[in-house]
Design a protein around this motif. Structure first.
Motif, PDB file in Angstrom:
ATOM      1  N   ARG A  18      -0.565  -5.481 -12.688  1.00  0.00           N
ATOM      2  CA  ARG A  18       0.205  -6.047 -11.587  1.00  0.00           C
ATOM      3  C   ARG A  18       0.632  -4.936 -10.636  1.00  0.00           C
ATOM      4  O   ARG A  18       1.108  -3.892 -11.086  1.00  0.00           O
ATOM      5  N   VAL A  19       0.457  -5.175  -9.360  1.00  0.00           N
ATOM      6  CA  VAL A  19       0.844  -4.190  -8.354  1.00  0.00           C
ATOM      7  C   VAL A  19       1.569  -4.900  -7.222  1.00  0.00           C
ATOM      8  O   VAL A  19       1.429  -6.120  -7.033  1.00  0.00           O
ATOM      9  N   HIS A  20       2.345  -4.129  -6.470  1.00  0.00           N
ATOM     10  CA  HIS A  20       3.003  -4.670  -5.288  1.00  0.00           C
ATOM     11  C   HIS A  20       2.009  -4.684  -4.136  1.00  0.00           C
ATOM     12  O   HIS A  20       1.102  -3.853  -4.052  1.00  0.00           O
ATOM     13  N   ARG A  21       2.187  -5.643  -3.236  1.00  0.00           N
ATOM     14  CA  ARG A  21       1.244  -5.790  -2.127  1.00  0.00           C
ATOM     15  C   ARG A  21       1.210  -4.562  -1.221  1.00  0.00           C
ATOM     16  O   ARG A  21       0.200  -4.319  -0.546  1.00  0.00           O
ATOM     17  N   ARG A  22       2.282  -3.764  -1.218  1.00  0.00           N
ATOM     18  CA  ARG A  22       2.319  -2.565  -0.375  1.00  0.00           C
ATOM     19  C   ARG A  22       1.795  -1.333  -1.094  1.00  0.00           C
ATOM     20  O   ARG A  22       1.793  -0.239  -0.535  1.00  0.00           O
ATOM     21  N   GLN A  23       1.341  -1.521  -2.313  1.00  0.00           N
ATOM     22  CA  GLN A  23       0.805  -0.389  -3.071  1.00  0.00           C
ATOM     23  C   GLN A  23      -0.593  -0.054  -2.553  1.00  0.00           C
ATOM     24  O   GLN A  23      -1.323  -0.926  -2.072  1.00  0.00           O
TER      25      GLN A  23
END
Length: 376
Positions: free
Chosen positions: A307-312
């Motif tokens: 899982r990652v943040h969209r801004r990553q």
């Protein structure tokens, strides 16, 4: 790698054997049987096994060197043409790759030296060159094979160790992508040479040529992805329109959705939009066979999805996908809700779009998630 199975694990690294390796052993047995009977046949098989033991040690040389930089080696696969150590990620600095690439051949140098010293230094170069002659001394031939492995692997072309050494040296002055492109180009050129020589002398060179060409192309593509990913956010290339399931959905409903869409991965969400797992096409087909169409999707979904943040950065997402072997990466917003999926297909599409995009344009997204191609 498909068509391979595990024979054990050493220091966290699974050793796998491709089924075609046994075809090689059968061929060696019959070839030596025709020359010297049953005893010669089994000695030939033992010789091949000894060679591949050296190959395994060679690959563990890479694995131990990579571990020094915190890079794990999930598995080593033995093929008829050699071994393949799969690193969870590529080294981050040229000197790291240089050290890792040289570690394998150095193992073969040590093995050859130990054998030669053990024989009292009596093994001559001419004797060691007779690696295919079953009448020559077993250990002398084995020493010769290890020297050959060093020379062959140090050919300066991908995917051999020499190609990685070349890239590491080039990367001290060029970008990583450009250095990879040069080394891969040399590798593909040598693949054509191997194929031509295989037609004239040894058919095995044709298989080596195919492997070298494909591996060099894959390495060049990965390097290009890494280069582009450094300037792209995960949210810029994620899939935002996708079908999903809840915990009450069944495999039958999943199959219906699979046939009605082009999706291969389906997220399973709770009422608040948080990810609970991912159901792949293979998962649902396996569940349909084993538990039937009425089984809940939660019984077949995968929960080990990165899982990652969209801004990553896309670089980090791509690294997580490679390390985990997951079919997709879940892209989350600040509240932990699923807003997109990153798959191998979306990365491939991004590469096609970027290669066709006019100079001065770049990918992005408008507010609300709509895709946008805009000027830099």
């Amino acid at each position: 790698m498909t068509w391979s199975f595990s024979i054990g694990k050493v220091a966290g690294t699974v050793i796998r054997i491709h089924v075609t390796f046994f075809l090689l052993l059968i061929w060696i047995w019959f070839m030596h049987y025709r020359i010297g009977g049953t005893a010669a046949a089994w000695e030939g098989v033992a010789y091949i096994l000894a060679i591949f033991a050296c190959v395994v040690l060679h690959e563990f040389g890479h694995a131990l060197a990579a571990r020094r930089y915190g890079i794990k080696t999930p598995d080593i696969t033995l093929l008829p043409i050699g071994g393949l150590a799969r690193l969870e990620r590529m080294p981050e600095e040229p000197r790291q790759e240089l050290f890792i690439a040289l570690a394998g051949p150095m193992v073969n140098v040590v093995i050859a030296a130990i054998i030669i010293v053990g024989l009292g230094g009596s093994a001559g170069i001419e004797q060691m060159m007779q690696v295919e002659d079953p009448r020559a001394d077993f250990l002398v031939r084995l020493a010769g094979v290890n020297i050959f492995l060093v020379l062959f692997n140090m050919i300066p072309a991908f995917p051999m160790d020499g190609g990685r050494v070349l890239r590491a040296l080039l990367a001290t002055r060029l970008t990583w992508a450009r250095a990879t492109q040069i080394a891969a180009g040399i590798g593909q050129g040598l693949a054509f040479l191997f194929g031509f020589l295989g037609l004239l002398y040894n058919p095995l060179l044709i298989f080596i040529a195919i492997f070298v060409y494909l591996a060099a192309a894959a390495e060049a593509q990965n390097a290009q992805i890494r280069d582009i990913a450094n300037s792209v956010l995960t949210g810029d290339v994620m899939v935002t329109e996708f079908a999903s399931f809840d915990r009450s959905s069944t495999i039958a409903q999943a199959i219906d959705r699979l046939l009605a869409t082009t999706q291969s991965e389906f997220p399973v969400l709770d009422p608040a939009g948080h990810l609970e797992g991912l159901l792949t096409r293979n998962d649902m087909i396996a569940a349909l066979k084993e538990t039937g169409p009425d089984a809940p999707v939660v019984s077949a979904m995968r929960t080990d999805i990165p899982r990652v943040h969209r801004r990553q950065s896309l670089t980090e997402s791509f690294r997580l996908m490679q390390e985990s072997g997951a079919p997709a990466v879940a892209v989350m917003d600040s509240e932990g809700r699923l807003v997109g999926l990153l798959t191998h297909e979306t990365i491939g599409e991004m590469m096609m779009v970027r290669s066709a995009m006019p100079e001065g344009f770049r990918l992005g997204r408008r507010r609300g998630g709509a895709p946008l191609v805009r000027r830099s």
